[in-house]
Design a protein around this motif. Structure first.
Motif, short mmCIF file in Angstrom:
data_model
loop_
_atom_site.label_atom_id
_atom_site.label_comp_id
_atom_site.label_asym_id
_atom_site.label_seq_id
_atom_site.Cartn_x
_atom_site.Cartn_y
_atom_site.Cartn_z
N ILE A 104 32.10 79.50 40.95
CA ILE A 104 31.41 79.14 39.71
C ILE A 104 30.03 78.66 40.14
N GLY A 105 29.00 79.29 39.61
CA GLY A 105 27.63 79.00 40.03
C GLY A 105 27.03 77.79 39.38
N ARG A 106 27.68 76.66 39.50
CA ARG A 106 27.20 75.38 38.97
C ARG A 106 27.31 74.37 40.08
N PRO A 107 26.23 74.00 40.71
CA PRO A 107 24.86 74.48 40.52
C PRO A 107 24.69 75.89 41.09
N ALA A 108 23.57 76.51 40.76
CA ALA A 108 23.32 77.90 41.16
C ALA A 108 23.40 78.09 42.67
N GLU A 109 23.07 77.05 43.44
CA GLU A 109 23.09 77.16 44.89
C GLU A 109 24.48 77.49 45.44
N LYS A 110 25.53 77.19 44.67
CA LYS A 110 26.90 77.52 45.11
C LYS A 110 27.08 79.03 45.29
N ILE A 111 26.22 79.81 44.64
CA ILE A 111 26.32 81.27 44.73
C ILE A 111 26.08 81.73 46.16
N HIS A 112 25.28 80.98 46.93
CA HIS A 112 25.02 81.34 48.33
C HIS A 112 26.31 81.39 49.14
N GLU A 113 27.34 80.63 48.74
CA GLU A 113 28.61 80.62 49.45
C GLU A 113 29.26 82.00 49.46
N ILE A 114 28.99 82.79 48.47
CA ILE A 114 29.64 84.09 48.33
C ILE A 114 28.76 85.25 48.80
N LEU B 183 34.94 79.31 26.03
CA LEU B 183 35.56 78.23 26.79
C LEU B 183 35.46 78.42 28.30
N ILE B 184 35.12 79.62 28.75
CA ILE B 184 35.09 79.93 30.18
C ILE B 184 33.83 79.38 30.83
N GLU B 185 34.02 78.66 31.94
CA GLU B 185 32.88 78.17 32.72
C GLU B 185 32.01 79.34 33.15
N ARG B 186 30.72 79.08 33.33
CA ARG B 186 29.80 80.13 33.72
C ARG B 186 28.67 79.57 34.55
N PRO B 187 28.05 80.44 35.29
CA PRO B 187 28.43 81.82 35.59
C PRO B 187 29.50 81.86 36.66
N ILE B 188 30.24 82.94 36.69
CA ILE B 188 31.19 83.19 37.77
C ILE B 188 30.66 84.37 38.55
N ILE B 189 30.60 84.22 39.86
CA ILE B 189 30.15 85.31 40.72
C ILE B 189 31.34 85.73 41.56
N ILE C 258 28.62 89.37 38.32
CA ILE C 258 28.36 88.08 37.68
C ILE C 258 28.90 88.13 36.26
N TYR C 259 29.74 87.15 35.95
CA TYR C 259 30.23 86.98 34.58
C TYR C 259 29.22 86.06 33.92
N HIS C 260 28.47 86.61 32.98
CA HIS C 260 27.23 86.01 32.52
C HIS C 260 27.20 85.80 31.01
N ASN C 261 26.63 84.66 30.62
CA ASN C 261 26.33 84.37 29.22
C ASN C 261 24.82 84.13 29.15
N PRO C 262 24.06 85.08 28.61
CA PRO C 262 22.60 84.95 28.60
C PRO C 262 22.08 83.75 27.81
N ARG C 263 22.89 83.14 26.99
CA ARG C 263 22.44 81.98 26.21
C ARG C 263 22.57 80.68 27.01
N CYS C 264 23.20 80.75 28.17
CA CYS C 264 23.45 79.57 28.99
C CYS C 264 22.39 79.46 30.09
N LEU D 23 41.47 87.46 33.74
CA LEU D 23 41.23 86.02 33.89
C LEU D 23 42.10 85.43 35.00
N ALA D 24 43.36 85.82 35.03
CA ALA D 24 44.27 85.32 36.07
C ALA D 24 43.76 85.73 37.46
N ASP D 25 43.26 86.96 37.58
CA ASP D 25 42.72 87.42 38.85
C ASP D 25 41.48 86.61 39.25
N LEU D 26 40.63 86.32 38.29
CA LEU D 26 39.43 85.50 38.57
C LEU D 26 39.83 84.10 39.01
#
Length: 113
Positions: A102-112, A88-94, A4-10, A42-45
């Motif tokens: 991109i885990g927005r909304p968080a439920e999208k994380i279930h896809e992975i 500038l990077i959207e978050r979170p990325i799983i 998870i590419y994470h920003n704890p302030r978000c 970033l390009a790989d992501l």
């Protein structure tokens, strides 16, 4: 391994982290503001997400509005902007096994999972 590419302030990033913690899966946390990604990472992501660099950028950030808004930028220039300003990077990325969401909304994380 899940990452998870994470920003704890978000709030959305914290929601994504909580979902992963409750999933029972092992994962690693990349605090990309503390450990900035390079252009290749970033390009790989972006490739794993199946999107363009433009779609990974948070366009409501002040730095975007003051430095980049209204400009016609190439993929490489957009990557450089995100390397220079990781906020500038959207978050979170799983990421898992070469695929990402991109885990927005968080439920999208279930896809992975």
């Amino acid at each position: 391994m899940i990452r998870i590419y994470h920003n704890p302030r978000c709030r959305k990033s914290r929601e994504g982290l909580a979902l992963l913690e409750n999933s029972g899966n092992s994962f690693e946390i990349v605090r990309y503001l503390d450990e900035p990604l390079d252009e290749e990472q970033l390009a790989d992501l972006i490739k794993a997400l199946g999107i363009s660099a433009d779609q990974l950028i948070r366009k409501n950030e002040a730095i975007w509005k003051s430095e980049y808004k209204g400009k016609s930028l190439s993929e490489k220039e957009l990557l450089k902007a995100m390397v220079t300003h990781p906020k500038l990077i959207e978050r979170p990325i799983i990421w898992k096994d070469g695929k990402a969401v991109i885990g927005r909304p968080a439920e999208k994380i279930h896809e992975i999972l």
